[in-house]
Motif scaffolding. Structure first.
Motif, PDB file in Angstrom:
ATOM      1  N   GLY A 153     -33.650 -18.667 -70.750  1.00 30.22           N
ATOM      2  CA  GLY A 153     -32.194 -18.696 -70.851  1.00 30.22           C
ATOM      3  C   GLY A 153     -31.602 -17.355 -71.223  1.00 30.22           C
ATOM      4  N   ALA A 154     -30.497 -17.007 -70.599  1.00 33.26           N
ATOM      5  CA  ALA A 154     -29.819 -15.764 -70.916  1.00 33.26           C
ATOM      6  C   ALA A 154     -29.317 -15.785 -72.352  1.00 33.26           C
ATOM      7  N   PRO A 155     -29.359 -14.659 -73.054  1.00 36.11           N
ATOM      8  CA  PRO A 155     -28.862 -14.637 -74.443  1.00 36.11           C
ATOM      9  C   PRO A 155     -27.368 -14.905 -74.486  1.00 36.11           C
ATOM     10  N   PRO A 156     -26.878 -15.416 -75.618  1.00 35.23           N
ATOM     11  CA  PRO A 156     -25.445 -15.720 -75.727  1.00 35.23           C
ATOM     12  C   PRO A 156     -24.553 -14.545 -75.359  1.00 35.23           C
ATOM     13  N   ARG A 157     -24.985 -13.329 -75.649  1.00 34.68           N
ATOM     14  CA  ARG A 157     -24.177 -12.151 -75.322  1.00 34.68           C
ATOM     15  C   ARG A 157     -23.807 -12.109 -73.847  1.00 34.68           C
ATOM     16  N   ASN A 158     -24.685 -12.616 -72.973  1.00 35.88           N
ATOM     17  CA  ASN A 158     -24.414 -12.592 -71.533  1.00 35.88           C
ATOM     18  C   ASN A 158     -23.295 -13.535 -71.130  1.00 35.88           C
ATOM     19  N   HIS A 159     -22.936 -14.450 -72.014  1.00 33.08           N
ATOM     20  CA  HIS A 159     -21.923 -15.447 -71.691  1.00 33.08           C
ATOM     21  C   HIS A 159     -20.529 -15.068 -72.176  1.00 33.08           C
ATOM     22  N   VAL A 160     -20.429 -13.933 -72.843  1.00 31.67           N
ATOM     23  CA  VAL A 160     -19.134 -13.529 -73.391  1.00 31.67           C
ATOM     24  C   VAL A 160     -18.806 -12.107 -72.946  1.00 31.67           C
ATOM     25  N   LEU A 161     -17.553 -11.748 -73.141  1.00 29.99           N
ATOM     26  CA  LEU A 161     -17.059 -10.404 -72.858  1.00 29.99           C
ATOM     27  C   LEU A 161     -16.616  -9.797 -74.181  1.00 29.99           C
ATOM     28  N   ILE A 162     -16.974  -8.534 -74.406  1.00 31.31           N
ATOM     29  CA  ILE A 162     -16.511  -7.804 -75.579  1.00 31.31           C
ATOM     30  C   ILE A 162     -15.545  -6.729 -75.105  1.00 31.31           C
ATOM     31  N   LEU A 163     -14.321  -6.771 -75.617  1.00 31.38           N
ATOM     32  CA  LEU A 163     -13.245  -5.910 -75.148  1.00 31.38           C
ATOM     33  C   LEU A 163     -12.731  -5.016 -76.280  1.00 31.38           C
ATOM     34  N   ARG A 164     -12.206  -3.852 -75.902  1.00 27.91           N
ATOM     35  CA  ARG A 164     -11.579  -2.942 -76.864  1.00 27.91           C
ATOM     36  C   ARG A 164     -10.215  -2.526 -76.346  1.00 27.91           C
ATOM     37  N   SER A 165      -9.230  -2.497 -77.213  1.00 28.99           N
ATOM     38  CA  SER A 165      -7.908  -1.998 -76.863  1.00 28.99           C
ATOM     39  C   SER A 165      -7.359  -1.207 -78.039  1.00 28.99           C
ATOM     40  N   ASP A 166      -6.362  -0.358 -77.782  1.00 29.23           N
ATOM     41  CA  ASP A 166      -5.758   0.447 -78.838  1.00 29.23           C
ATOM     42  C   ASP A 166      -4.836  -0.415 -79.697  1.00 29.23           C
ATOM     43  N   GLU A 167      -4.878  -0.188 -80.994  1.00 26.91           N
ATOM     44  CA  GLU A 167      -3.922  -0.824 -81.882  1.00 26.91           C
ATOM     45  C   GLU A 167      -2.542  -0.188 -81.675  1.00 26.91           C
ATOM     46  N   ALA A 168      -1.501  -0.911 -82.003  1.00 33.30           N
ATOM     47  CA  ALA A 168      -0.143  -0.443 -81.749  1.00 33.30           C
ATOM     48  C   ALA A 168       0.182   0.844 -82.486  1.00 33.30           C
ATOM     49  N   ASP A 169      -0.382   1.020 -83.692  1.00 40.10           N
ATOM     50  CA  ASP A 169      -0.055   2.203 -84.476  1.00 40.10           C
ATOM     51  C   ASP A 169      -0.925   3.405 -84.125  1.00 40.10           C
TER      52      ASP A 169
END
Length: 257
Positions: A153-169
């Motif tokens: 079975g694929a590890p749980p990490r393969n089932h999710v997306l990890i995203l980064r965005s800039d904070e407003a400040d």
């Protein structure tokens, strides 16, 4: 998930009864299929779709008239930019199979294992692309098999997306996940992350994704100790399922200044 006649149970060793959230599965399989579907799911150790998960068949031309058609709108633009060849394969495919279900939280992830086995089998009988809208991802046959047909079975990490965005400040980042609803768990949100801590937060996300997939739950005010940090992070569960940033509830942790 592997090509085998029998696969082990996908148990959740940290699960406790009394959970109040359901797991949600949703996939779109684009391709050309025989009129009568014969799905060789046992080839991948699956007895078929679990109770609570259904398969519906649509003509692609008809499904495009639906307001929520997944190859249109913002998601369609993202997919067209990221995987243009796969997007075109999906767009011109005559058939779409929609697999969707909501299941009660439990001590096993067999429902996910069995659903993945059906998806793998559908790629053998005419499927050309699989869309997972929960992680904003469209896979061709090779990419899907590489990601999910993994021994035991694929590890749980393969089932999710990890995203980064800039904070407003400015200067700091918001790091968060999408896809934990497949496990009946909230997504993770780390606010005000400084640039030098991004790698640490990425590794922490992967660890917590696995822990939650195996049954862990965070409660309001729970302290999270992070290796190498003097201060603890405090869990703040919240959000709602219709939040477009997560498509799920989430647990927020604010990075200390």
């Amino acid at each position: 998930m592997t090509e085998a006649q029998q696969t082990p149970e996908w148990l959740r060793p940290y699960w406790q009864p009394g959970a109040d959230e359901d797991a949600l599965l949703q996939f779109y399989v684009f391709g050309k299929f025989e009129r009568e579907l014969v799905i060789p799911a046992m080839r991948y150790g699956s007895p078929g779709l679990p109770e609570g998960v259904s398969l519906q068949r649509f003509q692609n031309l008809e499904l495009r008239k639906w307001e929520g058609y997944p190859l249109a709108g913002t998601l369609g633009e993202i997919l067209r930019d990221e995987v243009p060849e796969t997007f075109e394969q999906a767009r011109i495919a005559p058939d779409v199979l929609v697999i969707r279900g909501q299941l009660p939280d439990g001590a096993s992830l067999d429902y996910l294992r069995d659903t993945l086995g059906v998806l793998a089998a559908l790629l053998d009988i005419g499927g050309r692309a699989i869309l997972d809208p929960q992680i904003l991802s469209l896979f061709d046959v090779e990419a899907w098999r590489e990601r999910y047909l993994v021994k035991d079975g694929a590890p749980p990490r393969n089932h999710v997306l990890i995203l980064r965005s800039d904070e407003a400040d400015g200067g700091r980042s918001h790091v968060h996940t999408r896809g934990m609803r497949k496990f009946g768990r909230p997504d993770l949100s780390f606010r005000q992350v400084p640039p030098q801590e991004l790698d640490r937060v990425g590794a922490l996300c992967e660890k917590l994704v696995e822990m939650q997939a195996l049954g862990v739950r965070f409660v309001a005010g729970q302290a999270l100790e992070v290796e190498g940090m003097e201060q603890v992070l405090i869990a703040q569960p919240g959000g709602r399922f219709d939040d477009p940033e997560f498509n799920n509830r989430h647990v927020a942790f604010r990075w200390p200044f």
